[in-house]
Design a protein around this motif. Sequence first.
Motif, short mmCIF file in Angstrom:
data_model
loop_
_atom_site.label_atom_id
_atom_site.label_comp_id
_atom_site.label_asym_id
_atom_site.label_seq_id
_atom_site.Cartn_x
_atom_site.Cartn_y
_atom_site.Cartn_z
N ALA A 149 42.52 50.04 55.65
CA ALA A 149 41.86 49.14 54.71
C ALA A 149 40.46 48.78 55.20
O ALA A 149 40.19 48.75 56.40
CB ALA A 149 42.69 47.87 54.50
N ARG A 190 42.44 52.06 51.29
CA ARG A 190 42.31 51.19 50.13
C ARG A 190 41.41 50.02 50.49
O ARG A 190 41.19 49.73 51.67
CB ARG A 190 43.69 50.69 49.68
CG ARG A 190 44.37 49.74 50.66
CD ARG A 190 45.50 49.01 49.97
NE ARG A 190 46.31 48.18 50.83
CZ ARG A 190 45.98 46.94 51.21
NH1 ARG A 190 44.81 46.42 50.85
NH2 ARG A 190 46.80 46.22 51.96
N PRO A 191 40.90 49.30 49.48
CA PRO A 191 40.13 48.08 49.78
C PRO A 191 41.06 47.00 50.32
O PRO A 191 42.22 46.87 49.89
CB PRO A 191 39.53 47.68 48.43
CG PRO A 191 40.42 48.32 47.41
CD PRO A 191 40.92 49.59 48.02
N ASP A 193 41.90 43.88 49.85
CA ASP A 193 41.79 42.77 48.90
C ASP A 193 42.27 41.46 49.50
O ASP A 193 41.77 40.39 49.12
CB ASP A 193 42.59 43.09 47.64
CG ASP A 193 42.03 44.27 46.87
OD1 ASP A 193 40.88 44.18 46.41
OD2 ASP A 193 42.74 45.29 46.74
N TYR A 199 34.93 42.14 47.66
CA TYR A 199 34.59 43.53 47.99
C TYR A 199 35.49 44.48 47.21
O TYR A 199 35.02 45.49 46.68
CB TYR A 199 34.74 43.78 49.49
CG TYR A 199 34.32 45.19 49.87
CD1 TYR A 199 33.00 45.46 50.20
CD2 TYR A 199 35.22 46.25 49.85
CE1 TYR A 199 32.59 46.75 50.52
CE2 TYR A 199 34.83 47.54 50.15
CZ TYR A 199 33.52 47.79 50.49
OH TYR A 199 33.12 49.07 50.78
N GLY A 200 36.78 44.18 47.16
CA GLY A 200 37.69 45.05 46.42
C GLY A 200 37.29 45.19 44.96
O GLY A 200 37.30 46.30 44.41
N GLN A 201 36.91 44.08 44.33
CA GLN A 201 36.48 44.15 42.93
C GLN A 201 35.16 44.90 42.80
O GLN A 201 34.98 45.70 41.86
CB GLN A 201 36.35 42.74 42.34
CG GLN A 201 36.09 42.72 40.84
CD GLN A 201 37.16 43.45 40.06
OE1 GLN A 201 38.34 43.16 40.20
NE2 GLN A 201 36.77 44.42 39.24
N ARG A 204 35.88 48.63 42.90
CA ARG A 204 36.41 49.15 41.64
C ARG A 204 35.32 49.19 40.57
O ARG A 204 35.25 50.13 39.77
CB ARG A 204 37.59 48.30 41.20
CG ARG A 204 38.79 48.40 42.16
CD ARG A 204 39.94 47.48 41.77
NE ARG A 204 41.04 47.64 42.72
CZ ARG A 204 41.20 46.90 43.82
NH1 ARG A 204 40.31 45.93 44.10
NH2 ARG A 204 42.23 47.10 44.62
N LEU A 235 42.83 52.83 44.81
CA LEU A 235 42.16 51.66 44.27
C LEU A 235 43.13 50.74 43.53
O LEU A 235 42.75 49.64 43.13
CB LEU A 235 41.03 52.07 43.33
CG LEU A 235 39.90 52.89 43.99
CD1 LEU A 235 38.89 53.31 42.94
CD2 LEU A 235 39.25 52.09 45.09
#
Length: 235
Positions: A149, A190-191, A193, A199-201, A204, A235
């Motif tokens: 991650a 994966r991010p 989250d 950052y994750g958003q 995406r 994602l």
Amino acid sequence: MLIPFDPPLQAGILLRRYKRFLADIRLEDGREVTLHCPNTGSMRNCGEPGSRVWVSLQHKPGRKLPGTWELVEVSRGELACIHSARANKVVAAALQAGLITPLAAYREQRAEVKLPGGSSRFDFLLSDPGQCVVEVKSVTLALDDGVGAFPDAVSLRGQKHLRELMDVVAGGQRACLLFCVMHSGIDRVRPADEIDPVYGQCLRDAVAAGVEVLAWSVRPEPEGLRVRGQLPVEL
């Protein structure tokens, strides 16, 4: 492709990491030394006291510390490279050798490039034919079942880079975020989250805007860093 360490690394035991950039390490000959820790992140799961580590010792004139912490054994048989600047050097060599296949068509490569009208420098600008901006991120945070991650701490800088990559795409150029996975136990990315949901958003949103996201495995070994191949991004 193996990119060797020069000089060769020496093994030791991590005593503690502190003030973010310092690490006390006991070498195999019993000496205790304070070395540079070249990682600005939290190093979650990579900095436990008592861990086996590998270091580069270089006594250069004017250098305050006698060397640099490079690798850590994070679990039995699994290694991580905590020297985050190594990611760019490995990616540069892999790009030059044509090993990162989605980016192999470009004949020219420039590092640390600031685009006209931009405020940040991107890690690479690939050109001929066309152009592609590439930003590299080092991944060392391993979770369960081979999942890696990013980031390992809230990264305002990482968020900013994603928004700037979206601007590059909006301007009609190709842009790519490349996760350089320097942990032998990670087989997908994966991010993070749970650490940095913004950052994750952003990641995406960047993919939806046309930014390409790649992950490449680089296996750390005491002899060097071995470029392996592409990993899936979830994602």
